[in-house]
Design an enzyme around this catalytic site. Structure first.
Site, PDB file in Angstrom:
ATOM      1  N   TYR A 142      -1.417  -5.340  -0.421  1.00 26.37           N
ATOM      2  CA  TYR A 142      -2.009  -5.679  -1.675  1.00 26.37           C
ATOM      3  C   TYR A 142      -1.437  -5.084  -2.787  1.00 26.37           C
ATOM      4  O   TYR A 142      -1.867  -6.137  -3.992  1.00 26.37           O
ATOM      5  CB  TYR A 142      -3.779  -5.054  -1.035  1.00 26.37           C
ATOM      6  N   LYS A 191       0.656  -1.697  13.965  1.00 31.89           N
ATOM      7  CA  LYS A 191       0.569  -2.450  14.038  1.00 31.89           C
ATOM      8  C   LYS A 191       2.658  -2.343  14.603  1.00 31.89           C
ATOM      9  O   LYS A 191       3.782  -1.752  14.065  1.00 31.89           O
ATOM     10  CB  LYS A 191       1.417  -3.690  13.410  1.00 31.89           C
ATOM     11  N   ASP A 223      -3.259  -6.012  17.281  1.00 26.71           N
ATOM     12  CA  ASP A 223      -3.616  -7.204  18.160  1.00 26.71           C
ATOM     13  C   ASP A 223      -4.084  -7.310  18.816  1.00 26.71           C
ATOM     14  O   ASP A 223      -5.208  -7.510  19.304  1.00 26.71           O
ATOM     15  CB  ASP A 223      -1.805  -7.973  18.047  1.00 26.71           C
ATOM     16  N   ASP A 247      -9.598  -4.918   6.336  1.00 23.03           N
ATOM     17  CA  ASP A 247      -9.309  -6.843   6.233  1.00 23.03           C
ATOM     18  C   ASP A 247      -9.768  -8.125   7.359  1.00 23.03           C
ATOM     19  O   ASP A 247     -11.245  -8.453   7.413  1.00 23.03           O
ATOM     20  CB  ASP A 247      -9.267  -7.090   5.309  1.00 23.03           C
ATOM     21  N   ASP A 251     -13.593  -8.755   8.667  1.00 18.44           N
ATOM     22  CA  ASP A 251     -14.586  -9.986   8.866  1.00 18.44           C
ATOM     23  C   ASP A 251     -15.226  -9.898  10.588  1.00 18.44           C
ATOM     24  O   ASP A 251     -16.304 -10.971  11.016  1.00 18.44           O
ATOM     25  CB  ASP A 251     -13.295 -11.230   8.895  1.00 18.44           C
TER      26      ASP A 251
END
Ligand code: IPM
Ligand code: MG
Length: 359
Positions: A142, A191, A223, A247, A251
């Protein structure tokens, strides 16, 4: 106590949900003898329209000088074609960075009253959903360089992902400390089979683990984590992860609890001055219709009382009032189900205020 709160209503449903949270805060002030002073701050699309800047410097100053910031939501289709540095979201990112709030705490907890609003099978929900995502908030992709340029005759977009060990360590500590206050289980999500930044992340987490022998640390690839959250969310206590993974996973985690509209968040840095916001967006499609769910923002105000103002009783009172409102069978449109009574944004707030009691 006297507290100065910077209030960012923002765009879309932002103004209407923030209004309800302020009404709840006013009632708390009345019941407990506090004074909350509100200073309006423009940020997001409305600030672009008014000032030509999603977060003018004097607006950031008001936030940094406040005792804490309450935010609704920013963004909307109207500003979609703006260049990256002029988007409403850029105001939010600059606010987070300017306030130094590196630690974002996003709870995923199912309200028993809303168990049937979860899209997961009952057998999974019955095992319990109660975990927290600790998301690094002011680093990573970001905040790396973003550019689009011509390389070898092809338009090429570049976003840079960087983390240094200090940034990882400070959020790692929050992860371990949070786990220590709960079920003592910390899952570090990365990851590391692909990214260097994730390999460093994992190494720093394991180094820190030696200082927290009472917390059980596990690693999970992002994942796989996305899959485990829907397969068996009861396995998680605290998840600590980098900005973009947090982020996305937050959600997903909110959805399995029934509605993203119910979830608050806190963002803190080195001081008590925090940023409090629901995790949902500005939902321009339902803006101004009095149908938005204000509970995420009301609970964010409760988190502000608990974590920044040291007012745990007041925070408990708000959470209990929300629970009593749900017990009485009222639901906003996003969580409406058969046999319940549908209410709008304002009425939801009135019912919550009606249930507020001094502990
Ligand atoms: C969130 C939002 C923001 C983010 C956007 C609006 C920049 O999705 O708070 O989760 O990605 O951090
Ligand atoms: Mg998000």
């Amino acid at each position: 106590m006297i507290k100065n709160i910077a209030v960012i209503r923002g765009d879309g449903i932002g103004p209407e949900i923030v209004e309800q949270a302020l009404r709840v805060l006013d009632k708390i002030a009345e019941l407990y003898g506090h004074t909350f002073n509100y200073t309006d701050v423009d940020m997001g699309g409305c600030a672009i329209d008014k000032w030509g800047d999603p977060l003018p410097p004097e607006m950031l100053k008001k936030c940094v000088e406040s005792d804490s910031v309450l935010l609704g939501a920013v963004g909307g289709n109207k500003w979609n074609d703006m260049p990256g540095y002029m988007r409403p979201e850029k105001g939010l990112l600059r606010l987070r960075a300017g306030m130094g709030v590196y630690s974002n705490n996003r709870p995923a907890k199912i309200w028993p009253q809303l168990a049937n609003a979860s899209p997961l099978k009952k057998s999974i929900v019955d095992k319990g959903i109660d975990f927290i995502i600790v998301r690094e908030l002011i680093g990573g992709i970001y905040f790396g360089e973003h550019k689009t340029e011509d390389i070898d005759g092809k338009t090429t977009a570049i976003d840079v992902l960087t983390y240094n060990e200090e940034e990882i360590e400070r959020i790692g500590r929050i992860g371990f400390e949070t786990a220590r206050k709960r079920g003592r289980k910390l899952c570090s999500v990365e990851k590391s089979n692909v990214l260097d930044s994730s390999r460093l992340w994992k190494k720093v987490m394991h180094r820190l683990a030696e200082e927290y022998p009472d917390v059980q640390l596990s690693d999970m690839l992002v994942d796989n984590c996305a899959m485990q959250i829907v397969k068996d969310p009861s396995q998680f206590d605290v998840v600590v992860t980098e900005n973009m993974f947090g982020d996305i996973l937050s959600d997903e985690a909110s959805m399995i609890t029934g509605s993203i509209g119910m979830i608050p968040s806190s963002s803190l840095g080195a001081t008590a001055c925090g940023l409090y916001e629901p995790i949902h967006g500005s939902a321009p499609d339902i803006a101004g219709k009095d149908v938005a769910n204000p509970v995420g923002t009301i609970l964010s105000a409760a988190m502000m009382l608990r974590f920044s103002f040291d007012m745990p009783k007041e925070a408990d009172a708000i959470e209990k009032a929300v629970s009593a409102y749900l017990d009485a069978g009222y639901r906003t449109a996003d969580i409406m189900s058969e046999g319940m009574t549908e209410v709008g944004c304002r009425q939801c707030c009135e019912l919550i205020i009606h249930n507020l009691r001094k502990e």
